[in-house]
Design an enzyme around this catalytic site. Structure first.
Site, mmCIF file in Angstrom:
data_model
loop_
_atom_site.group_PDB
_atom_site.id
_atom_site.type_symbol
_atom_site.label_atom_id
_atom_site.label_comp_id
_atom_site.label_asym_id
_atom_site.label_seq_id
_atom_site.Cartn_x
_atom_site.Cartn_y
_atom_site.Cartn_z
ATOM 1 N N ASP A 141 0.864 -1.187 0.000
ATOM 2 C CA ASP A 141 0.000 0.000 0.000
ATOM 3 C C ASP A 141 0.896 1.230 0.000
ATOM 4 O O ASP A 141 2.095 1.133 0.289
ATOM 5 C CB ASP A 141 -0.942 0.016 1.211
ATOM 6 C CG ASP A 141 -0.217 0.040 2.548
ATOM 7 O OD1 ASP A 141 0.758 -0.717 2.697
ATOM 8 O OD2 ASP A 141 -0.605 0.827 3.444
ATOM 9 N N GLU A 150 -0.093 -0.979 5.843
ATOM 10 C CA GLU A 150 1.007 -0.470 6.686
ATOM 11 C C GLU A 150 0.912 1.026 6.892
ATOM 12 O O GLU A 150 1.143 1.545 7.989
ATOM 13 C CB GLU A 150 2.358 -0.834 6.053
ATOM 14 C CG GLU A 150 3.545 -0.652 6.981
ATOM 15 C CD GLU A 150 4.197 0.716 6.930
ATOM 16 O OE1 GLU A 150 5.073 0.987 7.757
ATOM 17 O OE2 GLU A 150 3.831 1.546 6.064
HETATM 18 C C1 LIG Z 1 9.044 3.641 7.587
HETATM 19 C C2 LIG Z 1 7.865 3.144 6.773
HETATM 20 N N1 LIG Z 1 8.235 3.043 5.415
HETATM 21 C C3 LIG Z 1 6.721 4.119 6.915
HETATM 22 O O1 LIG Z 1 6.613 5.014 6.135
HETATM 23 N N2 LIG Z 1 5.865 3.887 7.917
HETATM 24 C C4 LIG Z 1 4.772 4.765 8.232
HETATM 25 C C5 LIG Z 1 3.855 3.956 9.116
HETATM 26 C C6 LIG Z 1 2.860 4.728 9.868
HETATM 27 C C7 LIG Z 1 3.016 5.248 11.090
HETATM 28 N N3 LIG Z 1 1.863 5.818 11.408
HETATM 29 C C8 LIG Z 1 1.052 5.666 10.393
HETATM 30 N N4 LIG Z 1 1.667 4.984 9.473
HETATM 31 C C9 LIG Z 1 5.278 6.005 8.942
HETATM 32 O O2 LIG Z 1 6.314 5.950 9.611
HETATM 33 O O3 LIG Z 1 4.620 7.061 8.815
HETATM 34 ZN ZN LIG Z 2 6.865 1.699 4.234
HETATM 35 ZN ZN LIG Z 3 5.477 4.827 4.339
#
Ligand SMILES: C[C@H](N)C(=O)N[C@@H](Cc1c[nH]cn1)C(=O)O
Ligand SMILES: [Zn+2]
Ligand SMILES: [Zn+2]
Length: 535
Positions: free
Chosen positions: A160, A225
Site C-alpha cells: 500500500d 502499513e
Molecule cells: C518507515 C515506513 N516506510 C513508513 O513510512 N511507515 C509509516 C507507518 C505509519 C506510522 N503511522 C502511520 N503509518 C510512517 O512511519 O509514517
Molecule cells: Zn513503508
Molecule cells: Zn510509508
C-alpha cells in the site's frame, strides 16, 4: 603473499575464479572470507578480490552467476515496478480500496506463478469513523522451500502507499513510473514496492538458474502499513503456531539509508496518531454575519494544538519527555562515528536551518527522542480562493513518534488528559473529542545478533564497504508485534536511498539501489545460511 604463489591452474567453469595449487613448502594462507586455514591445493583467487577456500569460492561463484542474472534482467524488474506503481493502492483513501484489493491479488499471483505456496489471508473489516464497515485488504503469505535442515527467513513488506496527486507538486505523474537520470519516480517506488519486488526477484533468480535456495523463504505482504497495519497483529497472533512456527528470522526492507553509505537498521520509532475534533454550530457560518458572536471551533482547535510543542521542539505534554531514557555513552559514540553531512542534509530538504546544529543531537532527535507533528485539519477551508466561512466542525490531526520506554496506552491517556485540561481552561461551549487512531510501538534490536553480522558481510560483498548501523525515525507498526509474538529476531535491511522522498512529492527509487539491492538480498540469504542452526 597470495600473489607470490606459483602455478595458477586455470579453472574452467568461471572466468572470475582461478584455483591456486599451494606447493609443498609454501605456507597455506587463510581464506579471505571464513578466515580459516583451509587445505592446501584447495584455495581459489577471485579476480580483484580475496583468496578464498573452495567452499567460499563456490559460494562466490554462485553469487556472481546470480548477480549477472540480476544485471541482465534489470529491464524486466523496472517494468514490474512500473506495473505495480500504476496501481493506486492508497490505503488511506476508501475510494481506492478496489485498487488496493487488486494490488494484493497481483502480488499473490506473482508469487503463485513462481510456484510459491500462497495464501491470501482474510483479516476482516475496518470500522470507518461514520460506523460503516470496509473490507481490509487480504494479507498475502507465501512459502518457498521446506527443508528442515535450513533456516527459514520471513520477509515482511507492504504494497500500500501514501496518497499522491500531481497537483501536490509532483514533476511527473505519481502513478506513472518515470525514469529520469537513473531515478525511478513514482508513488510507492521506494516505500515499499521496489524493495518487495527486489526480494521476490531474488528468489526468482535462484529458480531461473536452477539453484537451490540457501534458506527457506516465507513472505508476509500486507496492504495497510501506511495506516497502522490494521488487522495484522491479530493475524500474526492467530498464525503464531502455524505459519510462523518454523520461522527463524524476520527481515524487513521498508526504510532507507542515512547517506550514500549502505546501512543496517536496528530501531524504529513508534507512532501514536490522534484526531482532536472540535464541534460547534450545526453548520458552517458566514464569517461576516456571525463572526464576533460565536466561539469558533477553529480558534479553539488551533489554540489547543499550539500547546503541544514549543517552537524549539520541546514537547509540553506532561510525562512524555520524562519517559525517555537518556542517551547512553555508547549511543553517543555510535552516533558520533557516523558520517553525516549537515549541509547536504539541509540542501536536500530545502531548509536553511535545523532544530539542532551538531550531529549527535540531530541524529538523536531523529531516531531516539519523541516528537510531535501536526499534519492537518479536516473540515477547514483549504481550497484556493477566499471563501469567508466559519467551519462548524474541525478535526486536527497530529502524531507523536515514540521511542522505547514510551507506551501507546500511556501516551493516549497523557495526551487526552492534557488536551481536555487545556481546552477546559478556554471555557468554550464547543465540544472536544480526542481519539487515538493508531498506536504503534517502537522497536529496537540487538546489533550483536548474528543477523547483523550476516548483514555486514552481505553489504561488504555487494557494495565493498561496511554499513552504517542506524535507527529509523519512521515507524514500521508491525515490527514490535513480530518480535513480541514470534519471539524471533528481526533485522531491517534497507535498500532505499537517503533522498528517496518517502511520503512526499517526487518519491523515487534509484535504478542502482533497486538492482544492487536485489543482489544484496541474495548475498544476505547466503550469509544467513551460514548462521549455525540451533537444534
Ligand atoms: C518507515 C515506513 N516506510 C513508513 O513510512 N511507515 C509509516 C507507518 C505509519 C506510522 N503511522 C502511520 N503509518 C510512517 O512511519 O509514517
Ligand atoms: Zn513503508
Ligand atoms: Zn510509508
Amino acid at each position: 603473499m597470495v600473489l607470490q604463489m606459483k602455478d595458477p591452474i586455470e579453472h574452467s567453469c568461471a572466468e572470475h575464479i582461478r584455483i591456486w595449487g599451494a606447493k609443498e613448502g609454501h605456507s597455506t594462507p587463510d581464506c579471505g572470507n571464513c578466515r580459516i586455514k583451509k587445505q592446501p591445493n584447495k584455495m581459489a583467487l577471485l579476480c580483484a578480490a580475496a583468496l578464498l577456500c573452495v567452499l567460499c569460492s563456490m559460494d562466490a561463484l554462485q553469487y556472481s552467476e546470480l548477480a549477472q542474472y540480476i544485471d541482465s534482467h534489470q529491464e524486466e524488474y523496472v517494468e514490474a515496478l512500473r506495473d505495480w506503481v500504476a496501481i493506486e493502492s492508497d490505503s488511506s483513501n476508501i475510494l481506492k480500496r478496489p485498487d488496493l484489493h487488486r494490488m494484493m491479488d497481483v502480488t499473490a499471483e506473482k508469487l503463485r506463478r513462481m510456484g510459491g505456496d500462497v495464501v491470501m489471508v482474510d483479516i476482516g473489516e475496518q470500522e470507518l469513523p461514520g460506523g460503516q464497515m470496509l473490507a481490509l485488504p487480504k494479507v498475502v503469505t507465501a512459502h518457498f522451500g521446506n527443508d528442515s535442515q535450513k533456516h527459514t527467513v520471513c520477509v515482511y513488506g507492504h504494497v500500500d502507499v501514501q496518497p499522491a496527486k500531481l497537483e501536490d507538486g509532483w514533476r511527473t505523474e505519481p502513478y506513472n513510473l518515470t525514469e529520469i537520470d537513473g531515478n525511478l519516480y513514482g508513488r510507492g517506488a521506494s516505500d515499499n514496492k521496489a524493495p518487495v519486488l527486489a526480494w521476490i526477484h531474488a528468489v526468482e533468480a535462484y529458480q531461473a538458474l536452477n539453484m537451490e535456495l540457501p534458506v527457506n523463504v516465507k513472505f508476509v505482504i500486507e496492504g495497510m502499513e501506511e495506516t497502522g497495519s490494521n488487522g495484522l497483529d491479530a493475524m500474526i497472533l492467530a498464525q503464531r503456531d502455524t505459519f510462523f512456527s518454523d520461522v527463524d528470522f524476520i527481515v524487513i526492507s521498508d526504510c532507507g539509508w542515512l547517506s550514500k553509505r549502505p546501512a543496517l537498521t536496528y530501531g524504529t520509532r513508534g507512532n501514536c496518531y490522534f484526531f482532536a475534533e472540535v464541534e460547534g454550530p450545526t453548520q458552517d457560518l458566514h464569517s461576516g454575519v456571525y463572526g464576533g458572536t460565536v466561539i469558533e471551533p477553529m480558534t479553539d482547535l488551533i489554540g489547543i494544538l499550539d500547546t503541544l510543542i514549543t517552537p524549539s521542539g520541546k514537547i509540553l505534554i506532561p510525562g512524555i519527555r520524562e519517559a525517555v531514557a537518556p542517551l547512553t555513552d555508547e549511543e553517543w559514540k555510535m552516533y558520533q562515528d557516523i558520517d553525516f553531512d549537515f549541509d547536504y542534509y539541509k540542501s536536500k530538504i530545502g531548509v536553511a536551518q535545523l532544530m539542532y546544529n551538531n550531529k549527535v543531537d540531530l541524529l538523536a532527535h531523529r531516531w531516539r527522542h519523541p516528537t510531535v507533528t501536526i499534519h492537518g485539519i479536516e473540515g477547514a477551508f483549504s481550497d484556493p480562493g477566499t471563501k469567508t466561512v466559519i467551519p462548524a466542525k474541525v478535526t486536527g490531526k497530529f502524531s507523536i513518534r515514540q521511542v522505547p520506554d514510551m507506551d501507546p496506552a500511556m501516551v493516549k491517556k497523557q495526551v487526552t488528559d492534557y488536551l481536555q485540561s487545556v481546552f477546559a481552561k478556554r471555557k468554550s461551549p464547543n465540544k472536544l473529542k480526542v481519539t487515538m487512531v493508531i498506536g504503534a510501538k517502537p522497536w529496537l534490536a540487538d546489533t550483536k545478533h548474528s543477523l547483523y553480522d550476516a548483514g555486514k558481510a552481505a553489504v561488504k560483498r555487494v557494495f565493498g564497504v561496511d554499513p552504517d548501523l542506524i535507527r529509523e525515525g519512521g515507524t514500521i507498526p508491525i515490527a514490535r508485534t513480530f518480535q513480541d509474538v514470534t519471539g524471533k529476531s528481526i533485522i531491517m535491511l534497507p535498500i532505499g536511498g537517503f533522498d528517496d522522498g518517502l511520503h512526499s512529492q517526487n518519491e523515487k527509487m534509484s535504478r542502482y539501489n533497486y538492482i544492487e539491492g536485489t543482489k544484496l538480498f541474495i548475498a544476505y540469504l547466503h550469509e544467513v545460511a551460514q548462521i549455525k542452526k540451533s537444534v
